[in-house]
Motif scaffolding. Sequence first.
Motif, short mmCIF file in Angstrom:
data_model
loop_
_atom_site.label_atom_id
_atom_site.label_comp_id
_atom_site.label_asym_id
_atom_site.label_seq_id
_atom_site.Cartn_x
_atom_site.Cartn_y
_atom_site.Cartn_z
N LYS A 169 -8.00 18.61 19.76
CA LYS A 169 -9.17 19.51 19.75
C LYS A 169 -10.44 18.81 20.23
O LYS A 169 -11.28 19.44 20.85
CB LYS A 169 -9.41 20.15 18.39
CG LYS A 169 -8.23 21.02 17.93
CD LYS A 169 -8.57 21.75 16.64
CE LYS A 169 -7.39 22.56 16.15
NZ LYS A 169 -6.88 22.13 14.86
N ARG A 184 -5.17 27.18 19.33
CA ARG A 184 -6.15 26.41 20.13
C ARG A 184 -6.72 27.18 21.30
O ARG A 184 -7.82 26.84 21.78
CB ARG A 184 -5.49 25.10 20.62
CG ARG A 184 -5.33 24.08 19.49
CD ARG A 184 -4.24 23.08 19.79
NE ARG A 184 -4.03 22.18 18.65
CZ ARG A 184 -3.39 22.51 17.53
NH1 ARG A 184 -2.89 23.75 17.37
NH2 ARG A 184 -3.24 21.64 16.55
N LEU A 187 -10.30 28.27 21.18
CA LEU A 187 -11.24 27.14 21.30
C LEU A 187 -11.48 26.80 22.77
O LEU A 187 -12.58 26.43 23.17
CB LEU A 187 -10.71 25.90 20.55
CG LEU A 187 -10.40 26.09 19.08
CD1 LEU A 187 -9.78 24.81 18.49
CD2 LEU A 187 -11.68 26.45 18.31
#
Length: 440
Positions: A169, A184, A187
């Motif tokens: 991340k 994810r 993001l």
Amino acid sequence: MKRLPYFAASLLAAVLLGAPAADAAPPTPNYAFVNGQWWNGSGYEQRTVYTVDGLIRSKRPAYIDQTFDLKRGFVIPPLAEGHNHWLEPLKVDDYNACYLADGVYYVREMANIPLLVDQFRDKVNLPTSVDWVSAMTGFTGPGGHPAEIIGQMIGMGILPKDWKPDYDKQAEFVVSTEKDIDERFPLLLEQHPAYVKAFLLFSDRYEENLNNASIKADARGMDPKLLPHLVKVAHAAGLKLIVHIYSAADFRNAVAAGVDELAHFPGNGYGVIKSPELFQITAEDAKAAAKAHIAVTTTLSWLGKFKESNSPSYEISRDQVLIPNMKLLKAAGVRILIGSDQFRRDVVPELQSLRLLGLFSDAELLRMDTETTAQAIFPNRKIGKLQEGYEANFLVLDRDPAANLDNLSSISMRVKQGRRISVPASAVSRSSPDCVQGKP
Ligand SMILES: [Zn+2]
């Protein structure tokens, strides 16, 4: 009705009449360029070209601010770097100067780290800078590439010392399941990527290598079984999936999964010498890529470095892997994009390396870069051609670069969005292909 003060009334009139308000940006000048030889993708045409509102026009506008006599100079679209990473935010001014000095207006990053991009986002995509897009954070597997590069950057002090592997991340998305991808992906979207990047390295050995500690990060990537899901998620978000490949198996796995592009050439880099056969694709592989309209980016600058250092790997890589693979891709009609992946350089040394394969003329390489690669980087812009209505982005050279790519060093004028841009003399006359020197 109370009378409006004069300035308010004139502003209102300007808005209503569509005339520019007093404080509007000055208009882009109208230029005429005479006595130039203009590239048409395969040769040159002598003609007069006008630039109006930042666009190329063949019809003379009502007024002309200035006329430039190009004195039979050669005019080409700017160069494009199809694969790089600007990893040194403190040196972005130097990168801009160097790329523009070499005539490279467009760069496509195949992944970067938000912490770094946040330090230079306002220094790109300006009229006087390089036009830039990025994949931002890429998807890899546990302990996979590019963790080793991130580790090096922490060692150099470019990234925070307290970042612990596996950098999930912060600098890469480490995924083992479809659920990991789903968690994810939002993001990534917050980073506004131009496309999605995933890493495959020796993907046919993913399972057997997973718990083998002797396999380093530069030989492992994402589980290829996850690729179809990532394709689905990326496409649902309107983004293309571009995949880092290394071996022939990676090429095959990526094509079979329905990805959009391959970010490297099969047979890329230093592992080729040990087992050339792992990197040799087949005619069927090449045809499958062509059928799916999958483009392949070269990243073969390392071949030039092998040659310079008289490495024994040079001829093995070139003759047993790169030339046969390129012949197959060319015969199948696969679109080849040009990118270097050389962090401190731009695309010019890459073009020099591609000449070593002996499969493309300099004119073909020029077109592959200035047209095909530029249009792949910015598919929604009218760039890469010097035609009516295209962006007025071009280079004027004293000597013909299509006859000899070495003549790319003879740029005498750079025009971007209808304005001449100037570059520091130090960037033009630098003695190394590197854009920056010294420690990062
Ligand atoms: Zn790369």
